[in-house]
Design an enzyme around this catalytic site. Structure first.
Site, PDB file in Angstrom:
ATOM      1  CG  ASP A   1      -1.777  -1.104   1.463  1.00  0.00           C
ATOM      2  OD1 ASP A   1      -2.441  -1.428   0.290  1.00  0.00           O
ATOM      3  OD2 ASP A   1      -2.243  -1.390   2.457  1.00  0.00           O
TER       4      ASP A   1
ATOM      5  CG  ASP B   1      -6.812  -4.179   1.929  1.00  0.00           C
ATOM      6  OD1 ASP B   1      -7.236  -4.089   0.846  1.00  0.00           O
ATOM      7  OD2 ASP B   1      -6.230  -3.283   2.582  1.00  0.00           O
TER       8      ASP B   1
ATOM      9  CG  ASP C   1      -4.911  -0.642   5.440  1.00  0.00           C
ATOM     10  OD1 ASP C   1      -5.709  -1.164   4.602  1.00  0.00           O
ATOM     11  OD2 ASP C   1      -4.275   0.362   5.245  1.00  0.00           O
TER      12      ASP C   1
END
Ligand code: ATP
Length: 908
Positions: free
Chosen positions: A329, A647, A643
């Site tokens: 990310d 996901d 997170d």
């Protein structure tokens, strides 16, 4: 607390019964009292291993049992001293094995406690994060999407809370929760909409709840044993070593039988040969191997903890060393997640904002009007109202106008940094949520989620209902039909849309993260009527600087043959600009793929381009799964961070699922094999480095143990085959095993990683234990040890110093050769003259202790008697040391020459 029918009580009645103030929570004293009364909030766990059984387990090995029985018989037949010594050695070996296994078990236990769940509670008026085990009835919990409920609760406040209760009720549809009381006392558990149960998962929304039952008193406690834990899974290497162990046992037994038969045929007594055979079998089988592997895995995992990586599934340690791609990310992992609004676009103008961090001091450079009815006011009003963060000082929430006072205390935020940045910018303009909320009340919320990329709230005031929406500009603009201007609300023309997009791209191109704010008057409270026909108000661009450590880590990745890939929900241009700053891409032409483009691609098309892409922008969590799958299809070993709740599937699918320790939800953490406690990309790279180091160490001691054992077997096997007297007595063989297999092998397991470890390409997952020349090295080293020992033995016999002295010389050669060899095993590419042999003080200590033990055996009269040794003179020592140390030195010189000549690293 007795089992109550909590669901029929109102929120106030609940708090009264639980004796808690829902705003302040419980006080420390009261918590202590309740904790001692109700006990910890844990489900009954399986007991740890009992040390006594673990110790007794050391004697379970078949060959050890045979040896013990044989020793007992020989003791009864008169060989008392021999029998006692052999038993003592077996005992010492068992102690060593016990220590290794106990340490392994303890390390695994401490790993389990590292991943213990936490809970956010209100205590003494502060929101604090505590271990879920310390929760007591009456605690007020703050909960949000992705959390797993840590106890049974009664909901006090809910904003769109939906909970997956499948773990408890089997119902796969998420259930909507409410804080209202129910009427029917007999409502079945699955329909108690105001209750939350331990172990169930919040799918969306946020809210607060009062703990009504903990530990075994919860509904989950009734179905005990469903605890989430680190699983003691065996790693692929451990499984392979198990197999190898079985092979070694078979081969060793076969060789030992041949030794016994040949020796007896050549005239030695059967009982002596039998002892020799069994002792050789005990020595040749590397029974310590599995325990040392576990210890070095567990110790390595603890080193990773220091570098902020917590391993949840042991096999990940090995896979880490094989990682070829790390998908990460952006926000908070590659960047600092310390947002500051830098630019504002409103009324067609871009205004710059000054100031740093979360300190609400700064100015607006440009023409900006913040009066009550202005467009700028509306922009910041939307930004601070559509917001769940708080400004804080010293961890205490701050509500109101605090400009300039009490300068010493640093400002911070509680909650999402993106939202915190908006509060700070609002404060700079003199606009605070708390002031507005004196006149307006929040009556509804559609929480942010990464699929919609926006969040909405509904406020009610004298004039009626109004929705404030903020989110990704492209998502918001798609829903806007009008625009707020100084002259009032006007139609949003295609021309204006173009201008807004241009302003957005200009900000994004400077690596700013841009949010749009929109609003809408409402006539009802229906959720469906909020996010449509919006009135565009303005854009806010915030900076989120890259983490300097991530820049370094990306460089290391490249050297280590690992490709870093950014997967972000942010705008393409922002992603591109940040990726450039991070050194992930060079120039402007490198392709960035967006979520929209991904949607249009077939699996084949994606497969064709996937290896060329380093940045994916504006992706939704579902795209992450496609990306992982496509990469895995290409044979890549993928680490993927995550997170949010959505996901979790991608994190689970990845070879190494990485969850964020701070921003990560419980669900993602549970799906992951590793948690990064500081959310920093650099920690993943550090974990890869440790993973490689651990694997290297395992290879080091496999090489050491197997080549030593091969040396022992060859000595005895060839010795008896060629008709020599027994080169080593059974008791001596057992001693060699004790002295060399124990401490030095363990010390190798904690050896330092070689400096070039992150300059090599990743290892292949299907690589054999003996790959890259390890098998050859074991054979070469083992043969050198075996032949060296035999050479000394024959030399001793030839020199006429008698069989006991010749044996002592051979015995000492065997021990010393192994102690020299241990240094050669420290590196796979460098010889003894190129490495720092003092880098591992444990190893130095282990070698010194083992050498002293050997000296004791040949010099102490009592030991001489037991081990039938003699004191060696200096020339005998010279021969012994030459034969023992020579091969390691020769190998060292050869490697040195080769490395200098080629001046590059190769495996011998
Ligand atoms: P990463 O995936 O790297 O963490 P990200 O934080 O940008 O990046 P998301 O959290 O999925 O990814 O956010 C996607 C987009 O949604 C953001 O680019 C932003 O425009 C918008 N957004 C983020 N947080 C909020 C929020 N709290 N409220 C409204 N919109 C938001």
């Amino acid at each position: 607390m007795e089992r109550q029918v909590w669901h029929i009580l109102s929120g106030e009645e609940i708090c009264r019964t639980l004796n808690v103030n829902p705003e302040k929570g419980l006080g420390e004293k009261e918590v202590e009292r309740r904790l001692s009364h109700f006990g910890q909030n844990v489900l009954a766990e399986k007991k740890g291993v009992n040390p006594v059984f673990l110790f007794l387990g050391q004697f379970k090995d078949f060959m050890v049992m045979v040896l013990m029985v044989a020793t007992l018989i020989s003791g009864l037949l008169g060989e008392v001293a021999d029998a006692i010594t052999i038993l003592a050695i077996i005992f010492l070996n068992a102690v060593l094995g016990f220590v290794q296994e106990y340490k392994a078990e303890r390390s695994m236990e401490s790993l389990r406690s590292l991943t213990a769940p936490e809970a956010l509670v209100v205590r003494e008026g502060l929101d604090i994060r505590i271990p879920a085990a310390d929760l007591v009835p009456g605690d007020i919990l703050i909960l949000e999407a992705g959390d797993r409920l840590p106890a049974d609760i009664r909901w006090l406040k809910t904003a769109n809370i939906r909970v997956d209760e499948a773990a408890l009720t089997g119902e796969s549809q998420a259930v909507n929760k409410t804080s209202r009381s129910l009427e029917d006392e007999l409502t079945p558990m699955a329909d108690r909409r105001n209750m939350g149960y331990m172990g169930t998962v919040i799918v969306s929304g946020h809210g607060t709840g009062a703990v009504v039952a903990t530990g075994m008193k919860t509904e989950m406690g009734d179905i005990a044993g469903m605890i989430q834990n680190v699983k003691d899974e065996e790693t692929p290497l451990q499984k392979r070593l198990d197999q190898l162990g079985k092979w070694l046992v078979t081969i060793s037994l076969a060789v030992c039988i041949i030794v016994v038969i040949t020796g007896t045929l050549q005239g030695e007594s059967f009982s002596k040969m039998f002892f020799a055979g069994v002792s050789l079998a005990v020595a040749a089988i590397p029974e310590g191997l599995p325990a040392i592997v576990t210890v070095s895995l567990a110790l390595g995992v603890q080193r990773m903890v220091k570098r902020k990586a917590i391993i949840r599934k042991l096999p990940a340690v090995e896979t880490l060393g094989c990682a070829t791609i790390i998908c990460s990310d952006k926000t908070g992992t590659l960047t600092q997640n310390q947002m500051t609004v830098r630019q504002v676009y409103c009324e067609g103008k871009t205004v710059t904002v000054t100031g740093n961090g979360y300190d609400p001091k700064g100015d607006f450079i440009g023409e900006a009007d913040f009066r009550e009815k202005s467009v700028f006011h509306a922009l910041f009003r939307g930004a601070v109202l559509c917001n769940n963060a708080f400004l804080s000082r010293k961890g205490i929430k701050v509500a109101g106008i605090f400009r300039g006072r009490n300068k010493s205390t640093a400002w911070g935020i509680e909650g999402d940094p993106t939202e915190g940045a908006l509060l700070v910018a609002g404060a700079k303009a003199g606009i605070w949520r708390e002031t507005i909320e004196r006149k307006e009340e929040r009556v509804g919320e559609i929480p942010f989620d990464s699929e919609r990329k926006m969040m909405s709230v509904i406020y009610k005031n004298k004039e009626g209902l109004k929705a404030y929406v903020k989110g990704a500009p492209d998502s918001i603009l798609r829903l806007c039909t009008a625009e707020l201007t100084r002259e009032g609300v006007i139609e949003l023309t295609p021309q204006r849309i173009k201008e807004i997009i241009k302003a957005n791209d200009a900000m994004a191109g400077q690596a700013l993260r841009v949010l749009a704010v929109a609003e809408r008057k409402l006539t009802d409270l229906q959720e469906e009527s909020v996010e449509k026909e919006l009135v565009f108000v303005g854009l806010l661009g915030m900076i989120d600087p890259p983490r300097p450590s991530a820049v370094k880590a990306i460089k290391i990745c490249r050297q280590a043959g690992i490709k870093p890939v950014m997967i972000t929900g942010d705008h393409k241009l922002t992603a591109q600009a940040v990726a450039r700053e991070l050194g992930m891409i060079k120039g402007r032409n490198q392709r960035v793929v967006t979520g929209q483009e991904l949607d249009k691609m077939s699996e084949e098309e994606l497969g064709r381009i996937i290896l060329d892409i380093s940045v994916f922008a504006r992706v939704a969590p579902k795209d992450k799964l496609r990306i992982v799958t496509a990469l895995k299809k290409k044979g890549e070993i993928v680490a993927m961070t995550g997170d949010g709740v959505n996901d979790a599937p991608a994190v689970k699918e990845a070879d190494i699922g990485v969850a964020m320790g701070i921003a990560g939800t419980d669900v993602t953490k549970e799906a992951s094999s590793m948690i990064i406690s500081d959310d920093n990309f650099a920690a993943i790279v550090a974990a890869v480095e440790e993973g490689r180091g651990i694997y290297d160490n395992i290879r080091k001691f496999i090489r050491y143990l197997l080549s030593c054992n091969l040396g022992e077997v060859l000595t005895m096997f060839i010795g008896t085959l060629v008709g020599l007297p027994l080169p080593l007595l059974p008791i001596q063989i057992l001693w060699v095993n004790l002295v060399t297999d124990g401490l030095p092998a363990m010390a190798l397991g904690v050896d330092r990683a070689e400096p070039d470890i992150m300059r090599r390409p990743p290892r292949r997952t299907d690589e054999s234990v003996f790959a890259r020349g390890l098998g050859r090295k074991i054979v070469i080293n083992g043969t050198m040890i075996g032949f060296g020992t035999l050479f000394v033995f024959i030399f001793g016999l030839w020199s006429g110093c008698g069989l006991p002295t010749a044996r002592t010389m051979a015995f000492t050669t065997l021990v010393m050769a192994q102690l020299f060899q241990v240094f050669d095993c420290k590196s796979e590419t460098k010889g003894i003259f190129e490495i720092n042999i003092f880098s591992n003080l444990f190893l130095i200590a282990a070698v010194l202790i083992s050498s002293l033990m050997q000296l004791a055996v040949i010099y102490l009269p009592l030991m001489q008697e037991i081990f039938q040794t003699t004191a060696l003179n200096s020339w005998q020592w010279l021969i012994v040391l030459l034969a023992a140390g020579g091969p390691t030195m020769v190998l060292g010189v050869l490697r040195l020459v080769r490395n200098v000549v080629y001046s590059r690293e190769q495996y011998v």
